[in-house]
Enzyme design. Structure first.
Site, PDB file in Angstrom:
ATOM      1  N   HIS A 262       0.830  -1.197   0.000  1.00 22.40           N
ATOM      2  CA  HIS A 262       0.000   0.000   0.000  1.00 22.40           C
ATOM      3  C   HIS A 262       0.876   1.263   0.000  1.00 22.40           C
ATOM      4  CE1 HIS A 262      -3.727   2.292   1.075  1.00 22.40           C
ATOM      5  NE2 HIS A 262      -2.832   3.107   1.593  1.00 22.40           N
ATOM      6  N   GLU A 263       1.795   1.340   0.940  1.00 26.38           N
ATOM      7  CA  GLU A 263       2.620   2.553   1.050  1.00 26.38           C
ATOM      8  C   GLU A 263       3.576   2.675  -0.138  1.00 26.38           C
ATOM      9  OE1 GLU A 263       1.605   4.643   3.050  1.00 26.38           O
ATOM     10  OE2 GLU A 263       0.391   3.329   4.334  1.00 26.38           O
ATOM     11  N   HIS A 266       1.816   4.465  -2.858  1.00 26.78           N
ATOM     12  CA  HIS A 266       1.954   5.919  -2.660  1.00 26.78           C
ATOM     13  C   HIS A 266       3.362   6.370  -3.054  1.00 26.78           C
ATOM     14  CE1 HIS A 266      -1.870   6.734  -0.727  1.00 26.78           C
ATOM     15  NE2 HIS A 266      -1.672   5.857   0.245  1.00 26.78           N
ATOM     16  N   GLU A 292      -4.563   7.680  -3.380  1.00 25.32           N
ATOM     17  CA  GLU A 292      -5.063   6.406  -2.855  1.00 25.32           C
ATOM     18  C   GLU A 292      -5.305   5.393  -3.990  1.00 25.32           C
ATOM     19  OE1 GLU A 292      -5.090   6.065   0.362  1.00 25.32           O
ATOM     20  OE2 GLU A 292      -6.340   4.324   0.804  1.00 25.32           O
TER      21      GLU A 292
END
Lengths: 495, 495
Positions: A262-263, A266, A292
């Site tokens: 997830h990170e 980003h 997102e």
């Protein structure tokens, strides 16, 4: 003579550099700062924001912006985006009386403490007067910022330029209708037997595995790091310095792995932003809903796919030999389990957006004046039971569970769902538009997927407003279709 | 009306906060920064120093200082110290033409690269023209700063307020005479058999042991950290944020332990500075020679003592069981081995100051005009052989070994020896003046020693100039007596 536009570029570059320094201090505060250092760090952070605010809201800056707008060439999209965002930010910064800004800052400090206590006691009434104050002050902000349709739009706009309550109501409403039967079916499936996953996962092995995966999807460790923090986040604090954090559970390697995916999503966006525009609004990430989309893409569309586990299970077994008896299909099943539950941050991919929808509807009702603060718990519980079929036993597992309202960031929640919608829409469109991307999803060699996102999303910075950016990239505006189809495939085995 | 003194206090507090932020960026650069992030970080560092310089050298600041001086009360030592240091710094900052400062900054960048190449090739002639330029520019700085006796004094003063070439020549000269026979005897002793120390020392065990030791001598981990870096250093970057770094050799736990003891000595000083004066000159550490006295105290007087190893060997055995066959006397012998060698940073306690003396004498000769740049290698080698009895085979192990000259920090080297002299003088005096300190050295429970240093040195900040501070604390000015007696005890078993 130096043009007003050049002056704005120079100022922007300088203030970016100062903001980037503050970003390191903020990162350090979450990751390393000794406990007794917090008060002084708060003074430092306050100095930085004050300095940047003061420099940017000076009267001469307003004159430069007007002059730059007047001199804007028709064929310069970068300058146009810069002027658009400078104007937007300048007007929004300068229209607020200092007292109003200070009042909100002070109210936030108190309300965060009150929220933490209220949640502990599971008693909304203790938080209610603080929330009332934050809502009143936010309403005053919104009135000054201005809006065309609804007051709440001015609050959403901080996080998602151009988004409106009306547009979100339509999109999220249609998502809800399509989701309800999927949730029903997905949560009725027998649960996957997790006993094969039980075991000890040493932190250093998890860290090495996560790093290998992050590197494989394209995260540049010469321009970034992964560290440990209580709250996982990503900070793009310089052109070549993007830092992710994760946290470890030694009984579950999937928790840190999906945190990193997830990170890193980003982080790939931050690393792919146009470096030559850094310090210009055009060079910024465009919105939370687009940010997102990138994290959800790598976490869900990549990390929870069959192909991903066909490629990565052997490496997982290398680090964690007790997984040797499992198949890629087992992992695929394990990471796509649906369950109705009360807590948003623990929700699976299929129920997640219902949590968001609930919050969005309540925020709409608060700011339209239909819902009084005191009535929030009742309304929350009623809606929750209708969406999830579960009673809410107390406020702690209900309307007090999230920190957002205590920080007065109203309008933030819907960007989570926008991220999910955008991720699915982009993933589906990229596969359709580019055969190399379609193959990437089959072979789990994702270089073409990253290349596509670089070109269509990352390198565009803030040239276009979010809706426009997504439409240009995907060839059509975002709807709930792609996300629903994706979830039906994942959870119901369709498609 | 706000007084000029109050304005200076407010400005000082703000600039301290900005400098402290830059200190975090500098720390991060050494410890964490991804490799590709360095160029942007350099821009950030340059912004910070430019901002602070510009604010502090404004004309109105000069007026405030004059007004504060005029209004100084006779019974306010803090204000007196503040005015003394503001004046000193203001005059030194404002008397330099911008071009001279920029010329030196630019010359340093080039000379550091040239030095690295020259050292690699072991060829002083490649570095010589750069060094010539740095010396010329430094001379011009010194002329503008002014001096009473010798030009070199103005350069030393940056690091050691009030110290002079004449004073140092006397002190270090007498140290040399006393040291020569000690070195002779110490290096003639049979070498300690290190085979019992051989083994594997995992980093995480070293780290845990070092932390235990650092905590026991009083380093506050709620207001500090220990991290890993190529160059060990200490950064006191906020009132409650002091960070040490060390590096690990998995075949030698003593290397990181003594690194930590040294840096923790610096760190204890930083943690003990008067917090209520932070942002005022009175609240700063007073000089490099005093700072180094604190690091050498804990590294050498504490860490290389018999009592220390009586207390800590059992804990070392706990972490490194293969040490079980050794006695405290073995460790005492192992950490007090003398050897004549070419490289300063690898030198033991007894030969170290001869390395410094050599550099100091050469710097004196350069700035008095007696020694031409081209003649440095010959002079270095001649003196080295006379002090150490070893020929210098090449420039890399001779006059090119240290980075300092390529950074134009002339006058820095003697502060290392001042640190050694001050440490011995303070340790000896504290033992004599305070029975609790004397017992501390016997029982290896060092709380009374730290308490004494807190009161006599740390909490005084910069109230007094270094010589005055040491004289007040120790009851007499520093001489070489205490250091020589200490080394005779350690290396010759006397006393």
């Amino acid at each position: 003579m130096i043009s007003a536009y050049s002056r704005l570029l120079a100022l922007g570059k300088e203030l970016q550099l100062v903001n980037d320094s503050a970003a390191l201090l903020g990162w350090d505060q979450e990751v390393l700062l000794p406990s007794r250092g917090i008060a002084y760090r708060a003074e430092q952070m306050s100095w930085f924001s004050g300095y940047v605010h003061e420099r940017f809201t000076a009267a001469e800056v307003g004159e430069w912006i007007a002059e730059a707008e007047a001199g804007l060439a028709a064929d310069d999209p970068v300058a146009a985006a810069n002027c658009r965002e400078w104007r937007h930010e300048y007007d929004r910064s300068t229209c607020l009386p200092t007292k109003l800004v200070q009042d909100l800052a002070e109210a936030r400090v108190h309300s965060q403490a009150a929220w933490a206590e209220a949640r502990k006691a599971s008693d909304f009434s203790r938080f209610a007067p603080h929330l009332q104050k934050l809502v009143d002050l936010s309403r005053e902000h919104a009135e000054r910022w201005g809006y065309e349709d609804q007051l709440y739009d001015a609050l959403i706009d901080r996080f998602e330029r151009g988004a409106t309550a009306r547009g979100l109501t339509a999109t999220l409403g249609s998502l809800r209708e399509a989701l309800v039967p999927v949730v029903e079916a997905a949560t009725s499936r027998p649960a996957f037997d997790r006993s094969g996953l039980q075991g000890h996962y040493p932190i250093e092995k998890q860290s090495a595995f996560n790093r290998e995966v992050a590197e494989a999807i394209g995260f540049d460790f010469e321009a970034g790091r992964i560290d440990t923090a209580v709250h996982p986040f990503c900070s793009g604090m310089a052109p070549y310095d993007t830092r992710l954090t994760t946290r470890y559970d030694e009984s579950d390697f999937l928790s840190s792995l999906f945190g990193v995916l997830h990170e890193a999503g980003h982080g790939l966006y931050e690393q792919g932003l146009p470096k030559e525009w850094r310090g210009q609004p055009a060079g910024n990430s465009v919105s939370l809903g687009v940010h997102e989309s990138q994290s959800r893409l790598w976490e869900n569309h990549v990390g929870r796919s069959r192909a991903f586990w066909e490629r990565w299970l052997p490496r997982a077994v290398h680090y964690f030999p007790h997984l040797a008896g499992l198949t890629p299909a087992d992992l695929y099943a394990a990471v796509n389990q649906a369950e109705r539950s009360h807590i948003r941050v623990e929700a699976d991919e299929v129920t997640y957006d219902l949590h968001i929808l609930l919050r969005f509807e309540i925020e709409c009702a608060i700011f339209s004046g239909e819902l009084a603060i005191a009535d929030i718990p009742g309304e929350w519980n009623r809606r929750f039971e209708s969406y999830f079929g579960l009673p809410v036993k107390n406020d702690a597992e209900g309307c007090l569970q999230d920190i957002h309202w205590s920080m007065a960031i109203f309008g933030y929640f819907p960007t989570y769902s926008l991220g999910n919608l955008n991720a699915a829409h982009l993933a589906t469109s990229a596969r359709r538009l580019d055969p190399a991307v379609a193959r990437a999803f089959e072979t789990a060699d994702y270089a073409p997927l990253l290349a596509w996102m670089r070109k269509q999303i990352h390198e565009a910075g803030s040239l276009h407003l979010p809706d426009d950016l997504i439409t240009r990239a995907a060839g059509s505006p975002v709807t709930s279709d792609a996300l629903v189809a994706h979830l039906r495939e994942r959870y119901l085995g369709e498609g």
